[in-house]
Design an enzyme around this catalytic site. Structure first.
Site, PDB file in Angstrom:
ATOM      1  N   ASN A 203      44.025  53.231 -46.736  1.00  0.00           N
ATOM      2  CA  ASN A 203      43.392  53.835 -47.905  1.00  0.00           C
ATOM      3  C   ASN A 203      43.914  53.162 -49.165  1.00  0.00           C
ATOM      4  OD1 ASN A 203      42.522  55.553 -49.967  1.00  0.00           O
ATOM      5  ND2 ASN A 203      42.581  57.329 -48.633  1.00  0.00           N
ATOM      6  N   CYS A 208      38.941  56.805 -48.719  1.00  0.00           N
ATOM      7  CA  CYS A 208      38.740  57.405 -47.389  1.00  0.00           C
ATOM      8  C   CYS A 208      37.243  57.611 -47.116  1.00  0.00           C
ATOM      9  CB  CYS A 208      39.501  58.723 -47.272  1.00  0.00           C
ATOM     10  SG  CYS A 208      39.157  59.879 -48.598  1.00  0.00           S
ATOM     11  N   HIS A 455      38.989  64.973 -49.127  1.00  0.00           N
ATOM     12  CA  HIS A 455      39.336  63.925 -48.176  1.00  0.00           C
ATOM     13  C   HIS A 455      38.188  63.760 -47.188  1.00  0.00           C
ATOM     14  CE1 HIS A 455      41.977  61.270 -46.067  1.00  0.00           C
ATOM     15  NE2 HIS A 455      41.932  61.980 -44.958  1.00  0.00           N
ATOM     16  N   ASP A 472      40.951  58.972 -39.208  1.00  0.00           N
ATOM     17  CA  ASP A 472      41.406  59.540 -40.471  1.00  0.00           C
ATOM     18  C   ASP A 472      42.272  58.495 -41.173  1.00  0.00           C
ATOM     19  OD1 ASP A 472      42.398  60.968 -42.549  1.00  0.00           O
ATOM     20  OD2 ASP A 472      43.276  62.588 -41.370  1.00  0.00           O
TER      21      ASP A 472
END
Length: 1117
Positions: A203, A208, A455, A472
């Site tokens: 990131n 993200c 997020h 993630d």
């Protein structure tokens, strides 16, 4: 202070701010994404306990209004084996709201590195009507830095202390905390490749949203293969080529063992650092990226891939009911936007998408030769694409609250999606019936958080097996189907009670993590799309380039892992000083990063290292003498002393620690080699305490040149007079040339280079080993025409302060226009004078400069005021960074004069002509609106000489204000609002008791967005009489706006209040709908004219959209 921006949707946006408590109110912008918090939180999500320990704690506070304390803690309660308490500020934490937080009660006694994660809500109970209880919930990773978390602005104190509201009854306040504790796992020790076979993406700050999309596209193998097959060459630079950057990224995702960076790709987009820290809309990025790739694929072997994968078609139709007439229009789509609000699942959304709208009554359809007809209007699909991308409309505009909100409602989606259901009701009759539109779910993109940030991550099953994976950012984990589907439906989560000591009624949390984009793959195309992609699909030059990159990365990783076993030795020689001084550096002796480096094992003896130096430099060991460098108090770096024979027997590691304990990784040395007349090395001369090694630089004031000429040993009690002939010889001067000597003492923060008295001894002049002497011919007799800097001191001051500044026109803020070499000490007048001279401008006071924002890479919003910066340095500094960019503009009047004036852009609407002319009005700041109008009268064409003007504030096609003539113009803002001037109609000048002035706006309903109201066009005032019907008013409006009968017959008229239309009949008395008294927000009550927007866009309309929800995604290359 960390701010968490995930407000619950049932609270007014902007009302709450989640913060760790501090004894001051938080200020400043809220970060779009708190990466470290998100990382841990999502790791926790992945391994949450099935039934987390949870409890409700109730705190009754009596004599609440009489409490005379700044803050108050509740008693301690236990949840999940941890101690908690509530912290309140009864009079607010420096705000006019009740402030309330959940606090870890024993944080000061917990061991170093403690951490715990909780999902919790805090409530103030309404003791009269429980439905008015105020509750806010959130989640947080508690640790030693953030041991409390909650809401600084929980509820207004005015509401809390109002006895009629029900929050204080008998001066008692009841507060509840619902807490659920979840297990914390170690985020960083997880090896994604080892655990799952896949790697994540790093990131860059707030990327993200991009990472989740890139992972989804990468895991569509047909798409990946097409990207690999896009033609690129070994000469391409990934930072400037989107295809190569994407190929590189996909290759690394396929073959790397660790997470992959995206900087090359974002650079290829033309993004700067600022773009990477802006959260964008994923759907917008998806469309822009696919459009770019589609364009780049044209004329190549993979042309048309984007369309083949993602393009479907639907047909918009209008079909008359009573006559044979049908209008159709075919349109393509790459993704579909589906409503979430009011829909329980995907099928409900598709039902809504193809819902038939009846056009009848006042809303009849005008069919070409048949006139106004009752009709059906709708959409049917002609074909669906092999890869179906569904965007769920989780974010919508709330017109009542005038803000964007996130829809967290429960919304279900199936593993298998049948779009042929119920006799193919979504498809048009002409759709190919041989195609079976049965889809299987491939990926679920999730947004966790609120409307102002949060997020993004994705659940993907790359091979369409039962195994799901969560991507993630850098972390990839295996997940089950329930986690990927049901837990991303949204809605509320009810947590069970496990602590019998508390009130055991169940409590619920809004789930802020939910799906916002789904990707389905048609089952009949699965084999084609989920294909095999291997090395033969990757161009050879790409394989070679990326393998080399991987090998270099692996070598660096290995070196890093073994760094503790090695010492880096940096060896400077006379040759380095000769090459660097006067070119790369002017101060001190050498840039150690540009000398020969050796990576030596720490246990190796220094004598063994000397053998390696002998091989490398061809200097036998017996001729080498090494000096240690030392950092002096004045921040200069000089050779300090030679190594002793005893030290040379030690290991490299031991010697490193002797030289500088601060950094055990590096050892810096100067290699002294004595040379004879034949230029062959000699053994180093013996050095006694009386001997001093000095380094010499020669300055030429005519050429403005400084260079290194060598070093000498001198005796401490000797004098500079003794070495003058030697220095003249070194410089190539006559033996009796008059020369001056200066000692270079320091350069930071200011240059210090002092004259040396040739008659004093070296010791008396405080010279020691490693000192630098600069010498030159005597400057006497040199004129200012011959040289700018007659002494070396003056030259070094110039070098220290010189600054090359890149100037850009404020109108073209991305392009360097010219460069000027200036001095950091130049004052404001000198800087603008240089700029004016370069531009050929006589009057430098017409130059206005603006500083550069190093973070946004944009001009600062406010220009530099006249003499508002003392020195050039002040203009270039931005927080702790120094920029080399300034923006300029050339004004039509001098800046000091302009600063005393206020400049306004006013759009003048002509009374009888359909034209708008923008006028720039410039008046002294203390002027009034009346002065603006008088100035405007001299510039515009009026319908008659006695016409009166008024000034209006217009924003988003609504009139917000009529400016009083006496209002001062200094505080009027024309940056976001449009200032409109117009003649006051005669009918409005003398309003009687039965007259009323109402707002009239144009509007239309957006069928794609839940019939939302959108205003457009020019709003206006209308004087209506108390008894006037809509029919009479319509005639006046038609005449005022010059609308033809046929078009006007399609218009509808409605009374609108707060965005809700109430349609009117011709016989309705319009004035009865409007409030008599003036109220704040009168612009929200208006007579609305509903019709399609076919007016030409005026030039000033660009200003209307300055307030956008988020920065648009642009890919520049």
């Amino acid at each position: 202070m960390t701010l968490l921006t995930t407000p619950p949707i049932d609270q007014a946006e902007g009302e709450q701010m989640l913060v760790p408590h501090a004894d001051f109110a938080p200020e400043g912008p809220q970060p779009m994404e708190v990466a470290s918090t998100e990382a841990t939180t999502n790791a926790v999500d992945a391994q949450a306990i099935d039934e987390p320990p949870s409890a409700r704690f109730t705190w009754k506070i009596e004599n609440f209004s009489k409490m005379n304390v700044k803050k108050q803690y509740s008693e301690v309660f236990h949840v999940g084996g941890f101690k908690w308490r509530i912290l309140t500020f009864p009079k607010g934490n420096n705000v006019d709201h009740l402030s309330m937080y959940l606090d870890v009660a024993d944080s000061s006694a917990l061991p170093y590195g403690w951490s715990r994660y909780a999902q919790f809500s805090l409530s103030v109970i309404n003791q009269i009507h429980s439905k008015f209880t105020i509750r806010k919930d959130t989640q947080h990773q508690f640790n030693s830095r953030e041991s409390d978390w909650g809401f600084t602005s929980f509820m207004p104190l005015s509401e809390l202390y109002d006895p009629g509201r029900g929050y204080l009854v008998n001066d008692t306040c009841i507060i509840e905390a619902d807490v659920a504790v979840r297990k914390v796992v170690d985020y960083w020790s997880h090896d994604s490749k080892k655990e799952t076979g896949y790697v994540g993406l790093k990131n860059q700050g707030a990327t993200c949203y991009m990472n989740s999309l890139l992972q989804t596209l990468y895991h569509i193998p047909y798409f990946r293969k097409a990207v690999y097959h896009m033609p690129t060459t070994e000469n391409d630079n990934p930072s400037g080529s989107i295809p190569l950057a994407l190929q590189s990224l996909f290759y690394k995702l396929q073959y790397s063992d660790t997470s992959v960076a995206t900087k090359e790709l974002t650079k290829s987009f033309g993004w700067d650092t600022y773009d990477s820290f802006m959260q964008h809309d994923v759907q917008e990025l998806n469309r822009v990226l696919c459009e770019k790739l589609e364009d780049k694929m044209k004329g190549t072997v993979v042309e048309g891939t984007i369309q083949q994968l993602f393009e479907g078609h639907h047909m918009n139709y209008i079909e008359c009911i009573n006559v044979e007439y049908k209008s159709t229009r075919k349109e393509s789509f790459y993704d579909l936007q589906l409503d979430v609000k009011g829909c329980k699942d995907i099928y409900s959304s598709f039902d809504k998408y193809v819902e038939v709208e009846r056009l009848e009554g006042d809303n009849k359809y005008h069919a070409e030769q048949y006139g106004l007809q009752d009709a059906r209007k709708g959409v049917l699909f002609i074909d669906f694409p092999p890869v179906l991308q569904l965007q769920l409309k989780r974010f919508e505009y709330d017109f009542v609250r005038d803000t964007m909100v996130k829809i967290n409602d429960r919304y279900e989606f199936p593993l298998q999606l049948d779009l042929d259901r119920e006799n193919r009701k979504y498809l048009s009759p002409e759709a190919d019936s041989s195609v079976r539109n049965l889809y299987t779910l491939h990926s679920v993109l999730v947004h966790s958080g609120g409307v102002h940030g949060g997020h993004y991550y994705a659940y993907i099953r790359p091979t369409l097996s039962d195994q799901w994976f969560k991507f993630d950012d850098e972390r990839v984990t295996k997940e089950d189907m329930k986690r990927a589907l049901e837990e991303q439906y949204g809605g509320e989560e009810e947590l069970p009670q496990t602590n019998p000591g508390f009130n055991n009624s169940p409590f619920k949390f809004t789930k802020y993590s939910n799906a916002y984009m789904l990707v389905y793959i048609r089952e009949s195309d699965t084999d084609k799309i989920i294909c095999n992609v291997d090395e033969k699909d990757i161009a050879e030059h790409l394989r070679i380039r990326l393998k080399k990159e991987q090998e270099e990365k692996e070598q660096k990783r290995k070196e890093k892992a073994e760094a503790h076993l090695y010492t880096i030795i940096k060896v400077a020689q006379d040759e380095d000083l000769l090459h660097q001084i006067g070119k790369d550096i002017y101060f001190d002796l050498v840039d150690h990063d540009k000398v020969r480096q050796f990576r030596i094992q720490k246990q190796l003896t220094f004598n063994s290292f000397k053998e390696e130096v002998a091989k490398e430099f061809g200097i036998p060991v017996q001729f080498q003498r090494f000096w240690l460098w030392a950092k002096r108090q004045n921040h200069t770096y000089r050779p300090n002393r030679p190594l002793t024979p005893q030290e040379e027997t030690q290991s490299v590691g031991q010697l490193r620690e002797v030289s500088n304990k601060a950094n055990n990784a590096e050892l810096k040395l100067f290699l002294e080699v004595a040379v004879g007349l034949d230029m062959q090395p000699l053994p180093p001369p013996e050095k006694t305490k009386e001997d001093i090694i000095l380094f010499f630089k020669l300055y030429d004031p005519i050429k403005e040149e400084l260079r290194y000429v060598g070093r000498l040993f001198v005796k401490g009690n000797g004098k500079p007079m003794d070495i003058l002939k030697k220095l003249n010889e070194i410089a190539g001067f006559a033996p009796d040339e008059e020369i001056e000597l200066f000692e270079e003492i320091k350069y930071d923060p200011n240059v210090m280079c002092e004259h040396i008295d040739k008659k004093l001894s070296f010791r008396s002049s405080q010279l020691e080993d490693g000192d630098i002497i600069c010498f030159q011919k005597s400057p006497q007799g040199l004129s200012s025409e011959e040289c700018n800097y007659p002494t070396v001191s003056a030259f070094l001051i110039y070098v220290h302060n010189r600054q090359v500044v890149r100037f850009r026109s404020l109108e073209k803020p991305k392009e360097d226009e010219f460069c000027l070499e200036l001095s950091k000490q130049n004052n404001y007048d000198e800087v603008v004078e240089y700029v004016a001279r370069h531009l050929g401008l006589d009057d430098a006071s017409k130059i206005r400069l603006t500083s550069h924002n190093c973070y946004s890479q944009q001009p600062k919003p406010q220009p530099i005021k006249y003499r508002g910066a003392e020195r050039l340095t002040d203009m270039l500094i931005h927080y702790n960074q120094i920029s080399d960019i300034l923006y300029y503009e050339v004004l039509d009047i001098p800046l000091p004069e302009l600063q005393g004036l206020k400049t306004l852009k006013v759009a003048f609407h002509h009374a009888t002509k359909d034209e708008v002319v923008i006028h720039t009005i410039r008046l002294p700041k203390q002027s009034s609106v009346g002065d603006v109008i008088n100035d405007l009268k001299s510039k515009v064409e009026l319908s008659h000489p006695d016409a009166e003007l008024r000034l209006l504030e217009v924003f988003y096609h609504k009139i917000y204000k009529i400016f009083p003539l006496q209002e001062k113009i200094e505080n009027i803002n024309d940056q976001y609002w449009t200032l409109r001037a117009e003649e006051i109609p005669e009918e409005e000048k003398n309003l009687g008791p039965n007259d009323r002035l109402i707002h009239v706006y144009h509007f239309m309903k957006d069928t794609a967005q839940n019939q939302q109201i959108h205003n457009f066009g020019d709003p206006f005032f209308l004087n209506i009489n108390d008894n006037e019907t809509l029919g009479e008013i319509k005639m006046r409006i038609q005449k005022k706006l010059h609308v033809p009968d046929e078009e006007f017959s399609k218009w509808k008229f409605a009374f609108l209040s707060l965005g809700r239309p109430e349609y009117l009949q011709d016989s309705d008395i319009v004035s009865s709908r409007f409030q008599r008294r003036d109220v704040y927000g009168a612009w929200e009550q208006y007579l609305g004219l509903e019709h399609s927007d076919n007016t030409p866009k005026r030039s000033y309309a660009a200003n209307q959209n300055r307030h956008t929800f988020e920065k648009p995604v642009r890919i520049y290359n």
